[in-house]
Design an enzyme around this catalytic site. Sequence first.
Site, PDB file in Angstrom:
ATOM      1  N   TYR A 163       0.846  -1.203   0.000  1.00 55.81           N
ATOM      2  CA  TYR A 163       0.000   0.000   0.000  1.00 55.81           C
ATOM      3  C   TYR A 163       0.884   1.256   0.000  1.00 55.81           C
ATOM      4  CZ  TYR A 163      -2.953   3.527   2.457  1.00 55.81           C
ATOM      5  OH  TYR A 163      -3.618   4.658   2.851  1.00 55.81           O
ATOM      6  N   ASP A 248      -1.813  -6.072   9.442  1.00 55.35           N
ATOM      7  CA  ASP A 248      -2.879  -5.128   9.159  1.00 55.35           C
ATOM      8  C   ASP A 248      -3.990  -5.904   8.478  1.00 55.35           C
ATOM      9  OD1 ASP A 248      -3.028  -1.851   7.494  1.00 55.35           O
ATOM     10  OD2 ASP A 248      -4.567  -3.143   8.341  1.00 55.35           O
ATOM     11  N   ILE A 250      -7.093  -5.051   7.791  1.00 65.19           N
ATOM     12  CA  ILE A 250      -8.155  -4.107   7.435  1.00 65.19           C
ATOM     13  C   ILE A 250      -9.129  -4.674   6.418  1.00 65.19           C
ATOM     14  CG2 ILE A 250      -6.776  -2.995   5.652  1.00 65.19           C
ATOM     15  CD1 ILE A 250      -8.034  -0.345   6.361  1.00 65.19           C
ATOM     16  N   LYS A 290     -12.936  -0.410   5.233  1.00 64.72           N
ATOM     17  CA  LYS A 290     -13.073  -1.243   4.045  1.00 64.72           C
ATOM     18  C   LYS A 290     -14.225  -2.242   4.183  1.00 64.72           C
ATOM     19  CE  LYS A 290      -9.284   0.746   2.728  1.00 64.72           C
ATOM     20  NZ  LYS A 290      -9.258   1.790   1.700  1.00 64.72           N
TER      21      LYS A 290
END
Lengths: 488, 499
Positions: A163, A248, A250, A290
């Site tokens: 990312y 992470d 997410i 998300k």
Amino acid sequence: LFFSLFFDHNLFDLKSEKMKQLSTKVTSNGHGQDSSYFLGWEEYEKNPYDEIKNPNGMIQMGLAENQLCFDLIESWLAKNPDAASLKRNGQSIFKELALFQDYHGMPEFKKAMAEFMEEIRGNRVTFNPKKIVLAAGSTSANETLMFCLAEPGDAFLLPTPYYPGFDRDLKWRTGAEIVPIHCSSSNGFQITESALQQAYQQAHKLGLKVKGVLVTNPSNPLGTALTRRELNLLVDFITSKNIHLISDEIYSGTMFGFEQFISVMDVLKDKKLENTDVTKRVHVVYSLSKDLGLPGFRVGAIYSNDDMIVSAATKMSSFGLVSSQTQYLLSALLSDKKFTSQYLEENQKRLKSRQKRLVSGLESAGITCLRSNAGLFCWVDMRHLLDTNTFEAELDLWKKIVYNVKLNISPGSSCHCTEPGWFRVCFANMSEDTLDLALKRLKTFVESTDCGRMISRSSHERLKSLRKKTVSNWVFRVSWSDRVPDER
Amino acid sequence: MGSLIKSGGVSGAILSRIATNDQHGENSEYFDGWKAYDKDPFHLSRNPHGIIQMGLAENQLCLDLIKDWIKENPKASVCTPEGVYQFSDIANFQDYHGLKEFRQAIANFMGKARGGRVTFDPERIVMSGGATGANETIMFCLADPGDVFLVPSPYYAAFDRDLRWRTGVEIVPVHCSSSNNFKLTVEAVEWAYKKAVQSNKNVKGLLFTNPSNPLGTILDKDTLKNLVRFVTRNNIHLVVDEIYAATVFAGENFASVAEVVKDLDSSEVNVDLIHIVYSLSKDMGLPGFRVGIVYSYNDSVVSCARKMSSFGLVSSQTQFMLASMLSDDSFVDNFLMESSKRLGIRHGVFTLGLKKADINCLISTAGLFVWMDLRHLLRVRNSFESEIELWHIIIDKVKLNVSPGSSFQCTEPGWFRVCFANMDDDTLHVALRRIQDFVSKNSNKTAEKASDNDQLIQNNNAKKQKWKQSNLRLSFRRLYEDGLSSPGIMSPHSPLLRT
């Protein structure tokens, strides 16, 4: 001439004088926002697509948003007027919310978050609400963890591609460094032991102390969940090096494949590592941006088994607490188990169908993707459309797609991919019709490009080699799909 | 204190220094009062003998106005049937520029809070996680680790965390004293600046809260102008935290640094050096909504702070609601007027009540608190130990949580910050009664004698005042001795333990 030189020189001095007054964070571009990832956004802002008002505008496919399930939340709101109007059992709690700024967060909210995280993981693992620290989005959560774990100059290892926002979130104000773990298309960009070791050694060569590894699972930009093999590898690695692991997660609620999402917490449990030192070094980052499609509400969380980290991170959360009215609304939403189970199921269903639509649309344009089972995007292989196997060619292709085809997609180089030609294309932030239009535009472009290339190449040799290249690409793609391992 | 934290086994060894030091400042006495309050919180009916919280600078006086507005304007919420059609757009909105309507509404409110004497440009309004986030962000933009900011003392205790903890910036205090009512002077700043520069410190700027926390005073416009000229001459930054701008309830108008920027000639002010921190937590009483603002006249700072705002954006749900509320001019005008009125009344009642107990406060015209003078009650004059002893007595015997001046880096012992806007009228009266009872109980012996000498009262007033005070001191001495033997008072971090 002398005068103009003098004038320019003075202006230059003035500007550098001005900049010296500010911190190095202002004057460097450590925020990373000069990267193409963000430039595409800027172009979109200038000419955004609208079905009616601007049908020839740019279609945004660079934004990993989940716009598919707002209707579910809206209908929940209609049925739950108390939460909607800051009331509890019919009584206004406005004053309580207006004044609530306790950095421990609302207990009901943390409990609801913990249970939601458990539900996403099939209730195979438990999360203790007391070990959750709230943050203003995972942006803030990741930065806070860095402040807790790394000194300026310390390094974290990250698998590429990653990312683009991590360059800002992990490094900018903390002074920490990122050393890439190179992953390649030869094995579907999976993390290997040798890649891990190489990255570790590279950090040492650069004189950097490695504090840990950070992975996004499911991965952004790949759209794939880490395999159990990779997770075991990571846990073994951090155990042997005595470093941290940040996972992470997410995108954990966007897993739509047949497989279940395996969290690093699952692996710790299966390896019977709970209550050991290793577990204290594994931290999970989460967010509702998300899974629930609520990036505007700024809800992030850190989960850690290390009390010191929970304590330090809690104090740091003062710099980015979650708005109390948002905490209240979402604690009611997430405590409604009937809603959460229906939502998660429907969300996955819609994401899966959307992903299929994108994949088949791309295929009809002769473009394949990495086979994905999660996320809001696909990792698209456009290597065969590059003039040369270089990042310059990738950027050229990207510019054509942005300015001529009018699609904002994210080039792999902005994600630190080591191989040119890969692009992240989002599919969940637009209507079906818009997606179809985008695919049509892309198909038209690809077909015209092939034609164009054919016409412009007068040399017989070049034509021959082009055909050969195209054929070998097809051959490669076909054999790759045969080799896809079961776990993905 | 650091060693207490570091004994955490293997993982303790591999956390960052920031995570394991105590630079967050939360081990200070400032928080001990809170802890005592948490264990025994006052409630009018359920716990009438509990500790009354007077250490929290909240503004609870006008929440009814806001609650009513929200009720009457369901469209301002994206969750109500009237507003839900906006839900998906707002829930999806994470642009760090913030909602345009929100920025315009904030600019509008900021201008009105300053009596319309200045206007603010919505394009310069940058969001942050409360003023806490705003102050940290502005430090990240203006200073590197090791750089210095001058901050007049007494100052808000949490500045030690907000300005220094993760930024590595140093605070050098500019000490203000009671000799001139703690007024900040250019001379004092100049002296502190020169001293710092001479010790090879890289001074990046001056930061202060105006209206002041904990003093409740506002800086006069002339001094503010001179300070702007000073920073311009020396090419250092000026950050003014105007979080209490709309809590002015009396006296002169509040002169914002924005006004000074407008009034001064461009040769006298380099606007690239001027920055304002703001928030709705105090003026509107909405700390839970986390609305912090960085406002800078420097384009590079606006741009950088905006990128940093990703770490603490205002929830779009909140942005949307406030955009609607703060663009309602009739609401805002009425709110500001009513808030000022109620604060003024509250301040008047409280200071009058304190006077009855022979307690004076620094004269103030703003803020949610008073700066109370208890120097005459110190067991040993000019002693911080005595200040802490007195503070513990106030918590344990008078059952009020107030904040000792030392927690604000005040250089003179005996001053306390006491908040008056975070409770209802009844509670305030209970607090006043407790103070009056306590003070009179401990000067009972002197009271009878005073009534027998009516005619001589006026002539002997000064003498009696002195006598009363020395008797008070004596009776407090008794309490100090009691206090020293009771285990409840000693917190593990009390400085008394070290002596």
